[in-house]
Design an enzyme around this catalytic site. Structure first.
Site, PDB file in Angstrom:
ATOM      1  N   GLU A 117      13.196   5.856  19.229  1.00  0.00           N
ATOM      2  CA  GLU A 117      12.258   5.516  18.391  1.00  0.00           C
ATOM      3  C   GLU A 117      11.182   5.197  19.200  1.00  0.00           C
ATOM      4  O   GLU A 117      11.009   4.403  20.134  1.00  0.00           O
ATOM      5  CB  GLU A 117      12.676   4.233  17.347  1.00  0.00           C
ATOM      6  CG  GLU A 117      13.534   4.523  16.435  1.00  0.00           C
ATOM      7  CD  GLU A 117      14.095   3.499  15.765  1.00  0.00           C
ATOM      8  OE1 GLU A 117      14.331   3.668  14.542  1.00  0.00           O
ATOM      9  OE2 GLU A 117      13.755   2.266  16.395  1.00  0.00           O
ATOM     10  N   SER A 131      14.295  -5.030  19.751  1.00  0.00           N
ATOM     11  CA  SER A 131      14.856  -4.463  18.522  1.00  0.00           C
ATOM     12  C   SER A 131      14.152  -4.871  17.447  1.00  0.00           C
ATOM     13  O   SER A 131      14.292  -4.231  16.335  1.00  0.00           O
ATOM     14  CB  SER A 131      16.356  -5.127  18.703  1.00  0.00           C
ATOM     15  OG  SER A 131      17.035  -4.964  19.574  1.00  0.00           O
ATOM     16  N   HIS A 186      12.439   2.462  21.837  1.00  0.00           N
ATOM     17  CA  HIS A 186      13.407   1.885  21.337  1.00  0.00           C
ATOM     18  C   HIS A 186      14.806   2.582  21.497  1.00  0.00           C
ATOM     19  O   HIS A 186      14.850   3.475  20.587  1.00  0.00           O
ATOM     20  CB  HIS A 186      13.347   1.277  19.924  1.00  0.00           C
ATOM     21  CG  HIS A 186      14.342   0.563  19.317  1.00  0.00           C
ATOM     22  ND1 HIS A 186      15.111   0.507  18.112  1.00  0.00           N
ATOM     23  CD2 HIS A 186      15.183  -0.487  19.982  1.00  0.00           C
ATOM     24  CE1 HIS A 186      16.022  -0.173  18.053  1.00  0.00           C
ATOM     25  NE2 HIS A 186      16.154  -0.875  18.967  1.00  0.00           N
ATOM     26  N   ASN A 208      16.707  -0.244  12.780  1.00  0.00           N
ATOM     27  CA  ASN A 208      17.040  -1.587  12.454  1.00  0.00           C
ATOM     28  C   ASN A 208      16.740  -2.083  11.134  1.00  0.00           C
ATOM     29  O   ASN A 208      17.337  -3.193  10.842  1.00  0.00           O
ATOM     30  CB  ASN A 208      16.597  -2.406  13.749  1.00  0.00           C
ATOM     31  CG  ASN A 208      17.517  -2.342  14.960  1.00  0.00           C
ATOM     32  OD1 ASN A 208      18.552  -1.769  14.738  1.00  0.00           O
ATOM     33  ND2 ASN A 208      17.084  -2.717  16.171  1.00  0.00           N
TER      34      ASN A 208
END
Ligand SMILES: C[C@H](O)CC(=O)SCCNC(=O)CCNC(=O)[C@H](O)C(C)(C)COP(=O)(O)OP(=O)(O)OC[C@H]1O[C@@H](n2cnc3c(N)ncnc32)[C@H](O)[C@@H]1OP(=O)(O)O
Ligand SMILES: NC(=O)c1ccc[n+]([C@@H]2O[C@H](COP(=O)([O-])OP(=O)(O)OC[C@H]3O[C@@H](n4cnc5c(N)ncnc54)[C@H](O)[C@@H]3O)[C@@H](O)[C@H]2O)c1
Length: 311
Positions: free
Chosen positions: A177, A144, A165, A215
């Protein structure tokens, strides 16, 4: 805007001659994310090995996949119980379980790591896998918040390393991602993009920057909500209601933090606050620290900001 995205795409332009598609996927970690990644990879026709530390954890992961597949099947084959069951059995039949990551890596096209958010633990794992995996095998981390380049340096395959991701819950969230480090070859990057698409996801190209795209925006937002609560500006329930009804988010920030896992949220923010001590929005929160210290990790443990029925 069109101009910017053209420039960006050109920078990441990929070779037209891409080697064969990824058919076999090894997922290390059978928690929230690993089980979701394994499920979706298998549901889209890939052969999958899911690895975790014990048989007990793996049997819980398997049960979680079975339950989630049941929900998918109900929607896919609304009134046809037989087709629902055969769909679930078919997908489950493509998932093997293993407690030995090195053994699993010996014969696979791709390793996706989804273990605890800790740089040293991830590096130790990849270093061991690098010795065992075939030359062609690509390594990817679902981290993350950690720099992909820092994880990749534990291996001798920087050109075959990238970030993949996924988002929680993986069966429902449509984004992946795909992260490129400077050494990632165009062929590796293209194969990761193709896998994301083959898994039914929309992919976005990301640089190896903190939190990639989502994030970097989402985690500071969740932490700002916690700070609002710590200041006594509003209750968690009201902040959640406000963001759902006032901003159209499917979950409020506290529901989301509980859903992601407060341990994972804390790992992310601890790493960033250490690395960027002057960035105020990356600072840790006494409230989250206390919940984690008390073992209240969110939905997965039955309590976080809220209490949940243990099913
Ligand atoms: C921190 C990390 O690095 C990055 C991250 O992952 S950040 C987190 C990103 N995730 C989010 O932001 C999630 C936000 N929340 C949501 O999108 C939605 O609340 C949600 C999709 C999780 C659940 O939807 P919601 O309407 O609240 O609940 P619910 O009614 O239980 O589910 C809606 C549908 O999703 C399906 N669903 C939900 N979870 C599922 C799962 N795990 N497996 C299969 N299906 C699932 C249900 O079957 C249901 O389908 P239906 O309405 O057609 O019957
Ligand atoms: N939770 C989220 O919403 C979310 C979303 C995207 C990415 N991520 C990232 O995905 C990764 C996993 O997160 P999660 O939420 O699935 O965590 P989790 O705690 O649910 O699962 C982690 C699993 O990894 C296993 N594990 C730990 N060390 C291992 C090792 N050395 N070998 C094999 N298995 C090992 C644990 O037993 C556990 O089952 C983290 O890097 C996290 O930052 C999490």
């Amino acid at each position: 805007m069109a101009h910017i995205s053209q420039v960006y795409c050109r920078k990441f332009s990929t070779s037209p001659a891409v080697a064969g598609a990824i058919k076999h996927v090894t997922v290390i970690g059978g928690g929230l994310m690993g089980s979701g990644i394994a499920q979706v990879a298998a549901a889209t026709g890939h052969n999958v090995v899911m690895v975790d530390q014990t048989d007990d954890i793996l049997s819980k992961s398997k049960a979680a996949i079975q339950k989630s597949l049941g929900r998918v099947a109900k929607k896919k084959f609304a009134d046809d119980g037989e087709r629902q069951s055969s769909f679930v059995a078919d997908v489950m039949g493509r998932i093997q379980l293993n407690t030995d990551p090195v053994d699993a890596a010996k014969s696979t096209d791709l390793v996706v790591e989804a273990i605890v958010e800790n740089l040293d633990v991830k590096k130790k794992l990849f270093s061991a896998l690098d010795e065992a995996a075939p030359q062609h095998t690509i390594f990817a981390s679902n981290t993350s918040s950690l720099p992909i380049r820092d994880i990749a340096e534990s291996t001798n395959r920087l050109d075959r390393f990238g970030g993949l991701h996924f988002f929680n819950p993986v069966p429902m969230m449509k984004l992946v991602e795909v992260v490129k480090i400077p050494e990632t070859s165009n062929e590796t990057f293209e194969r990761l993009v193709q896998l994301g698409k083959a898994m039914g996801k929309t992919t976005v190209d990301c640089k190896d920057t903190p939190g990639f795209i989502v994030n970097r925006l989402l985690v500071p937002y969740m932490m700002e909500a916690v700070r609002m609560l710590e200041r006594g500006d509003a209750s968690a329930r009201d902040i959640d209601t406000a963001m759902k009804l006032g901003a159209g988010y499917p979950m409020g920030p506290f529901e989301l933090a509980d859903y992601v896992g407060l341990d994972t949220t804390k790992f992310i923010i601890d790493g960033w606050s250490k690395k960027y001590p002057d960035v105020q929005i990356f600072q840790e929160s006494p409230y989250v620290n206390k919940l984690v210290a008390d073992g209240k990790l969110g939905k997965k443990t039955g309590e976080g900001f809220y209490k949940y029925d243990k099913k």
